[in-house]
Design a protein around this motif. Structure first.
Motif, PDB file in Angstrom:
ATOM      1  N   SER A 134      38.905  44.210  40.348  1.00  0.00           N
ATOM      2  CA  SER A 134      38.087  43.372  39.466  1.00  0.00           C
ATOM      3  C   SER A 134      36.934  42.747  40.238  1.00  0.00           C
ATOM      4  O   SER A 134      36.871  42.799  41.471  1.00  0.00           O
ATOM      5  CB  SER A 134      38.944  42.256  38.860  1.00  0.00           C
ATOM      6  N   THR A 135      36.027  42.120  39.510  1.00  0.00           N
ATOM      7  CA  THR A 135      34.923  41.420  40.159  1.00  0.00           C
ATOM      8  C   THR A 135      35.442  40.236  40.985  1.00  0.00           C
ATOM      9  O   THR A 135      34.876  39.913  42.036  1.00  0.00           O
ATOM     10  CB  THR A 135      33.909  40.922  39.115  1.00  0.00           C
ATOM     11  N   TRP A 136      36.504  39.592  40.522  1.00  0.00           N
ATOM     12  CA  TRP A 136      37.136  38.506  41.297  1.00  0.00           C
ATOM     13  C   TRP A 136      37.645  39.065  42.627  1.00  0.00           C
ATOM     14  O   TRP A 136      37.413  38.475  43.686  1.00  0.00           O
ATOM     15  CB  TRP A 136      38.264  37.879  40.489  1.00  0.00           C
ATOM     16  N   ASN A 137      38.357  40.203  42.574  1.00  0.00           N
ATOM     17  CA  ASN A 137      38.843  40.845  43.807  1.00  0.00           C
ATOM     18  C   ASN A 137      37.676  41.163  44.737  1.00  0.00           C
ATOM     19  O   ASN A 137      37.761  40.966  45.955  1.00  0.00           O
ATOM     20  CB  ASN A 137      39.584  42.145  43.494  1.00  0.00           C
ATOM     21  N   ASP A 138      36.593  41.664  44.167  1.00  0.00           N
ATOM     22  CA  ASP A 138      35.431  42.066  44.959  1.00  0.00           C
ATOM     23  C   ASP A 138      34.854  40.879  45.720  1.00  0.00           C
ATOM     24  O   ASP A 138      34.404  41.014  46.866  1.00  0.00           O
ATOM     25  CB  ASP A 138      34.365  42.670  44.040  1.00  0.00           C
ATOM     26  N   THR A 139      34.899  39.704  45.105  1.00  0.00           N
ATOM     27  CA  THR A 139      34.327  38.510  45.729  1.00  0.00           C
ATOM     28  C   THR A 139      35.271  37.850  46.724  1.00  0.00           C
ATOM     29  O   THR A 139      34.851  37.442  47.814  1.00  0.00           O
ATOM     30  CB  THR A 139      33.938  37.479  44.646  1.00  0.00           C
ATOM     31  N   PHE A 140      36.555  37.753  46.367  1.00  0.00           N
ATOM     32  CA  PHE A 140      37.464  36.902  47.139  1.00  0.00           C
ATOM     33  C   PHE A 140      38.526  37.650  47.954  1.00  0.00           C
ATOM     34  O   PHE A 140      39.185  37.030  48.789  1.00  0.00           O
ATOM     35  CB  PHE A 140      38.165  35.923  46.198  1.00  0.00           C
ATOM     36  N   ASN A 141      38.707  38.943  47.724  1.00  0.00           N
ATOM     37  CA  ASN A 141      39.723  39.699  48.454  1.00  0.00           C
ATOM     38  C   ASN A 141      39.083  40.776  49.320  1.00  0.00           C
ATOM     39  O   ASN A 141      38.150  41.456  48.879  1.00  0.00           O
ATOM     40  CB  ASN A 141      40.703  40.365  47.475  1.00  0.00           C
ATOM     41  N   TYR A 146      35.815  34.270  35.063  1.00  0.00           N
ATOM     42  CA  TYR A 146      36.826  34.105  34.018  1.00  0.00           C
ATOM     43  C   TYR A 146      37.174  35.464  33.412  1.00  0.00           C
ATOM     44  O   TYR A 146      36.283  36.234  33.060  1.00  0.00           O
ATOM     45  CB  TYR A 146      36.320  33.168  32.914  1.00  0.00           C
ATOM     46  N   ASP A 147      38.476  35.734  33.322  1.00  0.00           N
ATOM     47  CA  ASP A 147      38.907  37.019  32.749  1.00  0.00           C
ATOM     48  C   ASP A 147      38.113  38.154  33.402  1.00  0.00           C
ATOM     49  O   ASP A 147      37.536  39.007  32.739  1.00  0.00           O
ATOM     50  CB  ASP A 147      38.679  37.005  31.238  1.00  0.00           C
ATOM     51  N   SER A 148      38.087  38.123  34.732  1.00  0.00           N
ATOM     52  CA  SER A 148      37.188  39.008  35.483  1.00  0.00           C
ATOM     53  C   SER A 148      37.396  40.468  35.109  1.00  0.00           C
ATOM     54  O   SER A 148      38.527  40.959  35.069  1.00  0.00           O
ATOM     55  CB  SER A 148      37.387  38.817  36.987  1.00  0.00           C
ATOM     56  N   GLN A 151      50.236  38.554  30.363  1.00  0.00           N
ATOM     57  CA  GLN A 151      49.127  37.888  31.048  1.00  0.00           C
ATOM     58  C   GLN A 151      49.537  37.528  32.474  1.00  0.00           C
ATOM     59  O   GLN A 151      50.666  37.112  32.731  1.00  0.00           O
ATOM     60  CB  GLN A 151      48.699  36.642  30.271  1.00  0.00           C
ATOM     61  N   GLU A 152      48.617  37.659  33.416  1.00  0.00           N
ATOM     62  CA  GLU A 152      48.900  37.506  34.836  1.00  0.00           C
ATOM     63  C   GLU A 152      49.482  36.131  35.173  1.00  0.00           C
ATOM     64  O   GLU A 152      49.210  35.131  34.497  1.00  0.00           O
ATOM     65  CB  GLU A 152      47.630  37.761  35.649  1.00  0.00           C
ATOM     66  N   ILE A 153      50.281  36.091  36.243  1.00  0.00           N
ATOM     67  CA  ILE A 153      50.929  34.868  36.707  1.00  0.00           C
ATOM     68  C   ILE A 153      50.081  34.250  37.814  1.00  0.00           C
ATOM     69  O   ILE A 153      50.097  34.700  38.962  1.00  0.00           O
ATOM     70  CB  ILE A 153      52.351  35.166  37.216  1.00  0.00           C
ATOM     71  N   SER A 154      49.315  33.232  37.479  1.00  0.00           N
ATOM     72  CA  SER A 154      48.452  32.559  38.449  1.00  0.00           C
ATOM     73  C   SER A 154      47.743  31.410  37.750  1.00  0.00           C
ATOM     74  O   SER A 154      47.660  31.381  36.521  1.00  0.00           O
ATOM     75  CB  SER A 154      47.419  33.526  39.040  1.00  0.00           C
ATOM     76  N   ARG A 155      47.212  30.487  38.546  1.00  0.00           N
ATOM     77  CA  ARG A 155      46.414  29.388  37.990  1.00  0.00           C
ATOM     78  C   ARG A 155      44.917  29.676  38.085  1.00  0.00           C
ATOM     79  O   ARG A 155      44.097  28.872  37.640  1.00  0.00           O
ATOM     80  CB  ARG A 155      46.734  28.083  38.731  1.00  0.00           C
ATOM     81  N   ASN A 156      44.537  30.793  38.704  1.00  0.00           N
ATOM     82  CA  ASN A 156      43.122  31.092  38.919  1.00  0.00           C
ATOM     83  C   ASN A 156      42.399  31.402  37.606  1.00  0.00           C
ATOM     84  O   ASN A 156      43.008  31.943  36.666  1.00  0.00           O
ATOM     85  CB  ASN A 156      42.968  32.275  39.870  1.00  0.00           C
ATOM     86  N   PRO A 157      41.103  31.121  37.525  1.00  0.00           N
ATOM     87  CA  PRO A 157      40.359  31.354  36.283  1.00  0.00           C
ATOM     88  C   PRO A 157      40.254  32.826  35.884  1.00  0.00           C
ATOM     89  O   PRO A 157      40.032  33.128  34.713  1.00  0.00           O
ATOM     90  CB  PRO A 157      38.969  30.764  36.567  1.00  0.00           C
ATOM     91  N   ASP A 158      40.422  33.744  36.852  1.00  0.00           N
ATOM     92  CA  ASP A 158      40.347  35.162  36.478  1.00  0.00           C
ATOM     93  C   ASP A 158      41.533  35.593  35.631  1.00  0.00           C
ATOM     94  O   ASP A 158      41.531  36.675  35.054  1.00  0.00           O
ATOM     95  CB  ASP A 158      40.234  36.052  37.725  1.00  0.00           C
ATOM     96  N   THR A 159      42.562  34.724  35.541  1.00  0.00           N
ATOM     97  CA  THR A 159      43.742  35.058  34.724  1.00  0.00           C
ATOM     98  C   THR A 159      43.690  34.415  33.339  1.00  0.00           C
ATOM     99  O   THR A 159      44.665  34.472  32.596  1.00  0.00           O
ATOM    100  CB  THR A 159      45.038  34.624  35.437  1.00  0.00           C
ATOM    101  N   ILE A 186      39.100  35.378  27.902  1.00  0.00           N
ATOM    102  CA  ILE A 186      37.924  34.846  27.195  1.00  0.00           C
ATOM    103  C   ILE A 186      37.827  35.406  25.775  1.00  0.00           C
ATOM    104  O   ILE A 186      36.899  35.076  25.048  1.00  0.00           O
ATOM    105  CB  ILE A 186      36.619  35.143  27.963  1.00  0.00           C
ATOM    106  N   THR A 187      38.780  36.250  25.387  1.00  0.00           N
ATOM    107  CA  THR A 187      38.752  36.848  24.054  1.00  0.00           C
ATOM    108  C   THR A 187      39.448  35.917  23.059  1.00  0.00           C
ATOM    109  O   THR A 187      40.616  35.575  23.255  1.00  0.00           O
ATOM    110  CB  THR A 187      39.460  38.215  24.056  1.00  0.00           C
ATOM    111  N   PRO A 188      38.771  35.495  21.993  1.00  0.00           N
ATOM    112  CA  PRO A 188      39.400  34.608  21.007  1.00  0.00           C
ATOM    113  C   PRO A 188      40.612  35.270  20.355  1.00  0.00           C
ATOM    114  O   PRO A 188      40.723  36.501  20.324  1.00  0.00           O
ATOM    115  CB  PRO A 188      38.281  34.385  19.976  1.00  0.00           C
ATOM    116  N   PRO A 189      41.548  34.466  19.834  1.00  0.00           N
ATOM    117  CA  PRO A 189      42.751  35.015  19.203  1.00  0.00           C
ATOM    118  C   PRO A 189      42.434  36.070  18.141  1.00  0.00           C
ATOM    119  O   PRO A 189      41.567  35.863  17.288  1.00  0.00           O
ATOM    120  CB  PRO A 189      43.416  33.785  18.575  1.00  0.00           C
ATOM    121  N   LYS A 190      43.103  37.212  18.267  1.00  0.00           N
ATOM    122  CA  LYS A 190      43.040  38.318  17.309  1.00  0.00           C
ATOM    123  C   LYS A 190      41.660  38.971  17.192  1.00  0.00           C
ATOM    124  O   LYS A 190      41.459  39.825  16.332  1.00  0.00           O
ATOM    125  CB  LYS A 190      43.553  37.877  15.937  1.00  0.00           C
TER     126      LYS A 190
END
Length: 327
Positions: A52-59, A98-100, A185-193, A196-200
């Motif tokens: 993901s883009t989060w991985n690209d930046t921080f990992n 968010y939701d990377s 849904q992923e187990i983490s407190r990070n914003p990438d988890t 951003i998609t509204p319900p349904k």
């Protein structure tokens, strides 16, 4: 609103914290394992999303050295923040953090998994055993293969991975849907988890997805992704154990009426699942290491009932690395 949610999750969520659970093997005796009438079984295939883009930046990742990552960290962070600012000003339902979404590398990993699934050993002479041939037929939904169903986390990188990797299967079966399950849904407190998609609502392809010409994400997302069970973000007072147990419950319900369940999801979720539902004495590699990006691992999940309460365990002997493995 999403920024406030992100801060609240960082400060208050306990997504990785839950009480220690009894060893699952205490609910499954040797007689149970030899007597299939005493338990139910589903075969699960975990498919981790691409980078993901989060991985690209921080990992750092396996594709670059530590020195390259350290030298490029600040420029990479500036690039990510610039994209975030642009997306915000443009009013797009999109984000780097968010939701990377999948990165460009992530899309190339999806492309490689898709090519693997296209493999036809009877045509190209590749030597594989009967079990691998069977799982490929199931993943592709070949004629005569046992029934299987595609499900995914509600996060965009997982949905994109499933759509891109299984696009041939979806194109051949236009009535088939990827069912989005909140319990994945992923187990983490990070914003990438955070979703951003509204319900349904239908998921929206990221700007990177839209630049990719080898998969029609717009059409698949609009017509072949079922968001009816998507309720938005995981509650702030939930934790990963609750969601994993909910997935187990759904896996054996009429909602997922198939012998094989192909799951698009996340590394920490998968590792936590192995830790919780394998016997405590198990030394399985997946308890410590993560499934690689776009890796696929199959196993049998068992269900029994003890004093009116459903209990679950992974049959360790059933594990099979389908593609990629662990790192």
């Amino acid at each position: 609103k999403l920024t406030l949610q992100g801060v609240a999750y960082l400060l208050f969520c306990r997504d990785k914290s839950w009480p220690k659970q009894p060893c699952p093997s205490t609910f499954f005796t040797a007689d149970d394992k030899n007597n299939t009438s005493s338990f139910e079984k589903k075969t699960i295939v975990f498919v981790r999303h691409g980078e993901s883009t989060w991985n690209d930046t921080f990992n750092k990742g396996a594709h670059r050295s530590t020195a390259t990552f350290v030298i490029g960290y600040i420029p990479g962070l500036i690039k990510a923040l610039s994209y975030e600012f642009y997306l915000l000003l443009a009013g797009k339902v999109d984000s780097w953090f968010y939701d990377s979404p999948l990165s460009h590398l992530g899309l190339s990993q999806v492309e490689t998994l898709c090519a693997f699934l296209r493999k036809n050993p009877e045509v190209n002479g590749t030597s594989i055993d009967a079990a691998e041939k069977r799982i490929l037929q199931i993943l592709r939904k070949d004629s005569g293969a046992p029934n299987s169903i595609l499900v995914s986390s509600s996060l965009r990188r997982a949905i994109s991975t499933m759509a891109g990797s299984f696009q041939d299967r979806l194109n051949r079966n236009p009535e088939e849907r990827i069912l989005v399950l909140p319990s994945l849904q992923e187990i983490s407190r990070n914003p990438d988890t955070l979703s951003i998609t509204p319900p349904k609502h239908s998921v929206t392809p990221s700007w990177i997805d839209e630049s990719y010409t080898k998969c029609d994400f717009n059409t698949i997302f609009a017509k072949q992704v079922d968001m009816n069970l998507h309720m938005g973000n995981k509650p702030i007072d939930t934790n990963g154990l609750k969601r994993m147990k909910e997935f187990c419950k759904v896996a054996f319900s009429s909602t997922l009426d198939a012998e094989y369940i192909i799951v698009g999801g996340h590394s920490i979720y998968f590792r936590s699942f192995f830790r919780e539902f394998l016997p405590r004495e198990s030394n399985f590699v997946g308890k410590k290491k993560k499934v690689v990006n776009c890796g696929a691992v199959a196993f049998d999940l068992l269900k029994t009932n003890v004093d009116g309460v459903d209990k679950y365990m992974i049959d360790e002997k059933s594990f099979r690395i389908v593609y990629g493995g662990f790192k």
